[in-house]
Design a protein around this motif. Structure first.
Motif, PDB file in Angstrom:
ATOM      1  N   PHE A  30       0.710  -1.278  -0.139  1.00 33.07           N
ATOM      2  CA  PHE A  30      -0.188  -0.107  -0.009  1.00 33.07           C
ATOM      3  C   PHE A  30       0.734   1.268  -0.173  1.00 33.07           C
ATOM      4  CE2 PHE A  30      -2.322   3.474   2.071  1.00 33.07           C
ATOM      5  CZ  PHE A  30      -3.491   3.581   1.009  1.00 33.07           C
ATOM      6  N   ALA A  34       0.558   4.081  -2.726  1.00 32.48           N
ATOM      7  CA  ALA A  34       0.380   5.531  -2.630  1.00 32.48           C
ATOM      8  C   ALA A  34       1.442   6.166  -2.953  1.00 32.48           C
ATOM      9  CB  ALA A  34       0.144   5.485  -0.952  1.00 32.48           C
ATOM     10  N   CYS A  38       0.681   8.884  -5.810  1.00 34.91           N
ATOM     11  CA  CYS A  38       0.766  10.419  -5.362  1.00 34.91           C
ATOM     12  C   CYS A  38       1.653  10.955  -6.341  1.00 34.91           C
ATOM     13  CB  CYS A  38       1.276  10.500  -3.993  1.00 34.91           C
ATOM     14  SG  CYS A  38       0.015  10.070  -2.680  1.00 34.91           S
ATOM     15  N   ALA A 133      -7.759  11.276  -4.004  1.00 30.12           N
ATOM     16  CA  ALA A 133      -7.389  10.195  -2.898  1.00 30.12           C
ATOM     17  C   ALA A 133      -8.212   8.777  -2.756  1.00 30.12           C
ATOM     18  CB  ALA A 133      -7.147  10.957  -1.573  1.00 30.12           C
ATOM     19  N   LEU A 134      -9.649   9.383  -2.687  1.00 25.28           N
ATOM     20  CA  LEU A 134     -10.598   8.250  -2.401  1.00 25.28           C
ATOM     21  C   LEU A 134     -10.720   7.474  -3.384  1.00 25.28           C
ATOM     22  CD1 LEU A 134     -13.697  10.758  -1.177  1.00 25.28           C
ATOM     23  CD2 LEU A 134     -12.234   9.039   0.302  1.00 25.28           C
ATOM     24  N   GLY A 136      -8.120   6.340  -5.193  1.00 24.39           N
ATOM     25  CA  GLY A 136      -6.997   5.752  -5.075  1.00 24.39           C
ATOM     26  C   GLY A 136      -7.225   4.634  -4.280  1.00 24.39           C
ATOM     27  N   LEU A 137      -7.814   4.832  -2.802  1.00 29.99           N
ATOM     28  CA  LEU A 137      -7.993   3.669  -1.983  1.00 29.99           C
ATOM     29  C   LEU A 137      -8.870   2.793  -2.613  1.00 29.99           C
ATOM     30  CD1 LEU A 137      -7.811   2.653   0.525  1.00 29.99           C
ATOM     31  CD2 LEU A 137      -9.695   4.218   1.441  1.00 29.99           C
ATOM     32  N   GLY A 138      -9.892   3.086  -3.386  1.00 26.88           N
ATOM     33  CA  GLY A 138     -10.826   1.912  -4.190  1.00 26.88           C
ATOM     34  C   GLY A 138      -9.723   1.244  -5.106  1.00 26.88           C
ATOM     35  N   ARG A 139      -9.078   2.146  -5.821  1.00 23.08           N
ATOM     36  CA  ARG A 139      -8.279   1.463  -6.725  1.00 23.08           C
ATOM     37  C   ARG A 139      -7.131   0.214  -6.226  1.00 23.08           C
ATOM     38  NH1 ARG A 139      -4.723   3.884 -10.440  1.00 23.08           N
ATOM     39  NH2 ARG A 139      -5.054   2.137 -11.743  1.00 23.08           N
ATOM     40  N   TYR A 140      -6.669   0.759  -5.214  1.00 26.75           N
ATOM     41  CA  TYR A 140      -5.737  -0.298  -4.529  1.00 26.75           C
ATOM     42  C   TYR A 140      -6.457  -1.507  -4.139  1.00 26.75           C
ATOM     43  CZ  TYR A 140      -2.989  -2.679  -1.260  1.00 26.75           C
ATOM     44  OH  TYR A 140      -2.101  -3.393  -0.522  1.00 26.75           O
ATOM     45  N   LEU A 141      -7.559  -1.432  -3.676  1.00 27.00           N
ATOM     46  CA  LEU A 141      -8.131  -2.709  -3.131  1.00 27.00           C
ATOM     47  C   LEU A 141      -8.609  -3.531  -4.333  1.00 27.00           C
ATOM     48  CD1 LEU A 141     -10.559  -1.151  -0.322  1.00 27.00           C
ATOM     49  CD2 LEU A 141      -8.635  -2.621  -0.204  1.00 27.00           C
ATOM     50  N   ARG A 144      -5.254  -4.767  -6.068  1.00 27.53           N
ATOM     51  CA  ARG A 144      -4.509  -5.705  -5.258  1.00 27.53           C
ATOM     52  C   ARG A 144      -5.311  -7.066  -5.085  1.00 27.53           C
ATOM     53  NH1 ARG A 144      -1.781  -8.941  -3.315  1.00 27.53           N
ATOM     54  NH2 ARG A 144      -0.872  -9.156  -1.325  1.00 27.53           N
TER      55      ARG A 144
END
Length: 171
Positions: A30, A34, A38, A133-134, A136-141, A144
């Motif tokens: 993560f 990030a 970023c 940023a929001l 990005g968090l969804g994309r990470y999940l 991954r």
């Protein structure tokens, strides 16, 4: 000879150690995600500001989103998740997550324009980067756990293959 209580204690310790290893592994992935995200997003944000001086904001957003998506997909697949080159399938799936992200950022900035037409550049970029940023968090999940999930042999099932996300949930 070990007692049942000793075996349970040993199993709990093993689970704790596995759990800590799992947390560290996800935290490292993560943080890489990030950091790279970023960097790419800040570069895209700067490009968006420059491009929106010459072309409509929505067109500039589409252009920067497409270019930054290709760059970010390559970086995330190789560096964040250690997956190697993503290939066309990985790029298309990642692009689908970015299409949703583009809609979120467009709605956020469009809502700002409707609610506060004279908002300055700092406010516009704050809204844009917050929405990003929001996203990005969804994309990470999604990336991954689905797109770049590592494959690992299923224990005790011959040569079957399951995603590492299944093992992560069990570990």
């Amino acid at each position: 000879m070990t007692t049942k209580a000793q075996r349970r204690t040993a199993a709990r310790k093993s689970t704790t150690i596995n759990g800590l290893h799992l947390i560290r592994r996800h935290a490292a992935a993560f943080l890489r995600f990030a950091g790279l995200g970023c960097g790419v997003t800040l570069a895209a944000s700067a490009a968006l500001v420059l491009l929106s001086q010459w072309i409509p904001w929505m067109a500039a957003n589409v252009l920067t989103t497409v270019v930054s998506t290709v760059a970010a997909t390559e970086l995330h697949a190789r560096v964040s998740f250690g997956h190697g080159r993503p290939g066309l399938d990985g790029h298309l799936k990642s692009a689908a997550t970015m299409a949703a992200g583009w809609l979120v950022t467009s709605v956020a900035v469009g809502a700002l324009a409707a609610l506060r037409p004279g908002a300055g550049l700092v406010v516009q970029q704050t809204v844009y980067l917050s929405a990003t940023a929001l996203v990005g968090l969804g994309r990470y999940l999604v990336l991954r756990l689905s797109v770049f999930a590592q494959r690992a042999p299923h224990p005790g099932a011959g040569d079957g293959v399951r995603s590492a996300a299944v093992y992560d949930a069990v570990a």
